[in-house]
Enzyme design. Sequence first.
Site, PDB file in Angstrom:
ATOM      1  N   ARG A 141      67.134 -60.044  38.502  1.00  0.00           N
ATOM      2  CA  ARG A 141      66.191 -61.144  38.662  1.00  0.00           C
ATOM      3  C   ARG A 141      65.395 -61.282  37.369  1.00  0.00           C
ATOM      4  O   ARG A 141      64.669 -60.366  36.982  1.00  0.00           O
ATOM      5  CB  ARG A 141      65.256 -60.840  39.845  1.00  0.00           C
ATOM      6  CG  ARG A 141      64.189 -61.843  40.023  1.00  0.00           C
ATOM      7  CD  ARG A 141      63.311 -61.617  41.265  1.00  0.00           C
ATOM      8  NE  ARG A 141      62.225 -62.544  41.164  1.00  0.00           N
ATOM      9  CZ  ARG A 141      60.943 -62.216  40.995  1.00  0.00           C
ATOM     10  NH1 ARG A 141      60.563 -60.964  41.011  1.00  0.00           N
ATOM     11  NH2 ARG A 141      60.034 -63.145  40.838  1.00  0.00           N
ATOM     12  N   GLU A 162      60.251 -57.870  44.531  1.00  0.00           N
ATOM     13  CA  GLU A 162      59.684 -56.843  43.653  1.00  0.00           C
ATOM     14  C   GLU A 162      59.150 -55.698  44.490  1.00  0.00           C
ATOM     15  O   GLU A 162      58.536 -55.925  45.538  1.00  0.00           O
ATOM     16  CB  GLU A 162      58.488 -57.369  42.825  1.00  0.00           C
ATOM     17  CG  GLU A 162      58.867 -58.242  41.671  1.00  0.00           C
ATOM     18  CD  GLU A 162      57.646 -58.717  40.876  1.00  0.00           C
ATOM     19  OE1 GLU A 162      56.605 -58.019  40.842  1.00  0.00           O
ATOM     20  OE2 GLU A 162      57.749 -59.816  40.298  1.00  0.00           O
ATOM     21  N   GLU A 220      54.721 -65.285  42.652  1.00  0.00           N
ATOM     22  CA  GLU A 220      53.365 -64.829  42.964  1.00  0.00           C
ATOM     23  C   GLU A 220      52.306 -65.905  42.827  1.00  0.00           C
ATOM     24  O   GLU A 220      51.511 -65.915  41.884  1.00  0.00           O
ATOM     25  CB  GLU A 220      52.999 -63.626  42.102  1.00  0.00           C
ATOM     26  CG  GLU A 220      53.863 -62.432  42.404  1.00  0.00           C
ATOM     27  CD  GLU A 220      53.178 -61.116  42.071  1.00  0.00           C
ATOM     28  OE1 GLU A 220      52.191 -61.123  41.342  1.00  0.00           O
ATOM     29  OE2 GLU A 220      53.650 -60.091  42.585  1.00  0.00           O
ATOM     30  N   HIS A 261      57.268 -67.646  35.995  1.00  0.00           N
ATOM     31  CA  HIS A 261      56.574 -66.363  36.150  1.00  0.00           C
ATOM     32  C   HIS A 261      55.399 -66.361  35.172  1.00  0.00           C
ATOM     33  O   HIS A 261      55.347 -65.584  34.221  1.00  0.00           O
ATOM     34  CB  HIS A 261      57.542 -65.199  35.907  1.00  0.00           C
ATOM     35  CG  HIS A 261      57.079 -63.875  36.469  1.00  0.00           C
ATOM     36  ND1 HIS A 261      57.834 -63.100  37.316  1.00  0.00           N
ATOM     37  CD2 HIS A 261      55.927 -63.178  36.289  1.00  0.00           C
ATOM     38  CE1 HIS A 261      57.171 -61.982  37.637  1.00  0.00           C
ATOM     39  NE2 HIS A 261      56.009 -62.013  37.014  1.00  0.00           N
ATOM     40  N   ASN A 300      57.214 -60.062  47.140  1.00  0.00           N
ATOM     41  CA  ASN A 300      56.923 -58.918  46.271  1.00  0.00           C
ATOM     42  C   ASN A 300      56.008 -58.006  47.070  1.00  0.00           C
ATOM     43  O   ASN A 300      54.939 -58.429  47.504  1.00  0.00           O
ATOM     44  CB  ASN A 300      56.178 -59.364  45.014  1.00  0.00           C
ATOM     45  CG  ASN A 300      57.018 -60.273  44.126  1.00  0.00           C
ATOM     46  OD1 ASN A 300      58.197 -60.500  44.379  1.00  0.00           O
ATOM     47  ND2 ASN A 300      56.412 -60.790  43.069  1.00  0.00           N
ATOM     48  N   TYR A 316      54.064 -54.379  47.151  1.00  0.00           N
ATOM     49  CA  TYR A 316      53.642 -53.158  46.462  1.00  0.00           C
ATOM     50  C   TYR A 316      52.773 -52.271  47.337  1.00  0.00           C
ATOM     51  O   TYR A 316      52.710 -51.071  47.154  1.00  0.00           O
ATOM     52  CB  TYR A 316      52.865 -53.509  45.193  1.00  0.00           C
ATOM     53  CG  TYR A 316      53.740 -54.049  44.082  1.00  0.00           C
ATOM     54  CD1 TYR A 316      54.289 -53.197  43.140  1.00  0.00           C
ATOM     55  CD2 TYR A 316      54.028 -55.414  43.987  1.00  0.00           C
ATOM     56  CE1 TYR A 316      55.097 -53.669  42.118  1.00  0.00           C
ATOM     57  CE2 TYR A 316      54.837 -55.901  42.966  1.00  0.00           C
ATOM     58  CZ  TYR A 316      55.374 -55.022  42.037  1.00  0.00           C
ATOM     59  OH  TYR A 316      56.177 -55.494  41.032  1.00  0.00           O
TER      60      TYR A 316
HETATM   61  C1  GBH Z   1      53.651 -58.167  39.987  1.00  0.00           C
HETATM   62  O1  GBH Z   1      52.360 -58.386  40.428  1.00  0.00           O
HETATM   63  C2  GBH Z   1      54.059 -59.152  38.922  1.00  0.00           C
HETATM   64  O2  GBH Z   1      54.924 -60.136  39.457  1.00  0.00           O
HETATM   65  C3  GBH Z   1      54.705 -58.516  37.744  1.00  0.00           C
HETATM   66  O3  GBH Z   1      54.781 -59.431  36.709  1.00  0.00           O
HETATM   67  C4  GBH Z   1      53.935 -57.276  37.379  1.00  0.00           C
HETATM   68  O4  GBH Z   1      54.365 -56.699  36.200  1.00  0.00           O
HETATM   69  C5  GBH Z   1      54.094 -56.301  38.524  1.00  0.00           C
HETATM   70  O5  GBH Z   1      53.715 -56.855  39.723  1.00  0.00           O
HETATM   71  C6  GBH Z   1      53.321 -55.022  38.371  1.00  0.00           C
HETATM   72  O6  GBH Z   1      51.956 -55.243  38.390  1.00  0.00           O
HETATM   73  O7  GBH Z   1      43.586 -54.856  39.022  1.00  0.00           O
HETATM   74  O8  GBH Z   1      42.371 -56.254  40.494  1.00  0.00           O
HETATM   75  O9  GBH Z   1      43.147 -57.133  38.419  1.00  0.00           O
HETATM   76  C7  GBH Z   1      51.936 -57.550  41.510  1.00  0.00           C
HETATM   77  C8  GBH Z   1      50.663 -58.071  42.112  1.00  0.00           C
HETATM   78  C9  GBH Z   1      48.664 -58.990  41.293  1.00  0.00           C
HETATM   79  C10 GBH Z   1      49.025 -56.650  41.281  1.00  0.00           C
HETATM   80  C11 GBH Z   1      47.566 -58.804  40.266  1.00  0.00           C
HETATM   81  C12 GBH Z   1      47.943 -56.473  40.268  1.00  0.00           C
HETATM   82  C13 GBH Z   1      45.866 -57.299  39.511  1.00  0.00           C
HETATM   83  C14 GBH Z   1      44.780 -56.734  40.347  1.00  0.00           C
HETATM   84  N1  GBH Z   1      49.623 -57.940  41.154  1.00  0.00           N
HETATM   85  N2  GBH Z   1      46.969 -57.495  40.432  1.00  0.00           N
HETATM   86  S1  GBH Z   1      43.392 -56.225  39.469  1.00  0.00           S
END
Ligand code: GBH
Length: 496
Positions: free
Chosen positions: A123, A402, A213, A167, A341, A343
């Site tokens: 992807r 993701e 996202e 993205h 996605n 996490y």
């Molecule tokens: C994804 O975001 C992205 O799609 C990808 O590009 C990125 O590299 C990957 O995850 C890993 O992070 O610390 O409060 O500022 C995951 C969701 C949204 C998680 C933004 C981190 C920032 C929170 N992300 N968030 S903060």
Amino acid sequence: MESKKNSSRRDFLKIGATATIALPAINLISCKNEVPAIEQNSYTQLGHNRKFPDNFVWGTATAAYQVEGAVNEDGRGVSIWDTYSKIPGKIKNNDNGDIACDMYHRYKEDVQLMKSIHSGAYRFSISWPRVFPNATGTPNPKGLDFYNRLIDELLANGITPYATLYHWDLPQILQDKYGGWQSKETSKAFAEYAAYVTEKISDRVKHFFTLNEFYSFTDLSYGLGQLAPGLKLPIKEVAQVRNNAVLEHGMGLQAMRQVAKSPLEIGVAENIVTAVPVIETKENIEAAKKATRELNAGLLTVMMEGKYTDNYLNSLGPDAPDFTMEELNLIAGPLDFVGINVYLANKYVQAGDNENGFELIQHAKHHPTMASPWHMVSPESLYWAPRLVMELWKAKEIYITENGCGATDELSQEGQVIDTDRVMFLKNYLTQLHRATSEGIPVTGYFHWSLMDNFEWIFGYGIRFGLFYMDYESLERNPKLSAEYFKKVAESNTLL
Ligand code: GBH
């Protein structure tokens, strides 16, 4: 002649022609078991079936600005991330994506990395300003050529391409002219770009994601000021930005279907706000379902249902976005699959004796996190997110677009990266994914974020998400222990 020392090393991770790392003699790492041995592990003896469904897709993911580099090459235009990352203090260490992993030049090597770990799908995202330096109008053929080369290389190596059209690297000109996602002009421009790309590559690419996202490039970018363009707009404007983003998705979807060269599978890749029942009782599960619908009301819910929930509109009151019925129909254009996605459990939930029927529970102060400060360890999210998507919206096909974790990996003098944290993370998360597929929740595939360490947005290069370690000086790629774990899972299609 092989030295005694070498031959006594019990294992080599043979991952790709360029990367062979020797493991120490001590029995620290059990990577000796070749795949057939899996059949005899304790779980199968106990009668558990650890297989994932036949044809399950194991893939890896990246995004253009995070890996490509070559920002001034072949006529690429400027994106909001070029601009934002150059503002001192915005990015850790003032890092930027000018070079990143230099994938623009090294994509052939990277396709071999994928192959070496049995990543049967890839992807990647397409950089809008590479294809249209001015967002719309005259395309830059050299920009698209890069993706043509990449796609051909993937197909020649038996790897299925999955293309994400957006993205986060919005052409700067749209930000300057219209305030980016604040204007529906951006939604229209996206539809034009999406149609152009689809027309050009849908002879070979059959799977597309419109945008990645929504929450990140709307709320976090225009409301909380964390991501480019780093604005902190009032809530009314943020609600409008969300509406314009889902509208853009709908307009793009329609435009893509019109030009497709053959039937395509099109979906989103959304960072769903994942609600997890804190204790899995019937009441709490019901509550998590309601919470999922409300917590995603401005984005995924409206894309799935074609309407904003009453709660969402009531709670916004005068700040509710402007939209028409016609727009809602576009926003809810039918999808072939839902990509999420996942996490973490963004919220733990329990049943609540209130109007909403749920209560959100804060994570405990010392809830463990992975290396990213936001990344609360919560493997159950990988079960509950797809389950609730299926239950709420009758999704027939779901991709985990993701999942992965950041770490502060280090390359040892022997050239190894022993990322036990990531392997631990994967074992636990994939156990929950397996729980989902074995219950018949229709998850079709899993994309690991990320193939290799890359530019982690505001966190710069300090936090590493890759299965391959990147030496940012030499740009050499080295497989981590987690790459070996991924490889074994993917090639056996079995939970390990
Ligand atoms: C994804 O975001 C992205 O799609 C990808 O590009 C990125 O590299 C990957 O995850 C890993 O992070 O610390 O409060 O500022 C995951 C969701 C949204 C998680 C933004 C981190 C920032 C929170 N992300 N968030 S903060």
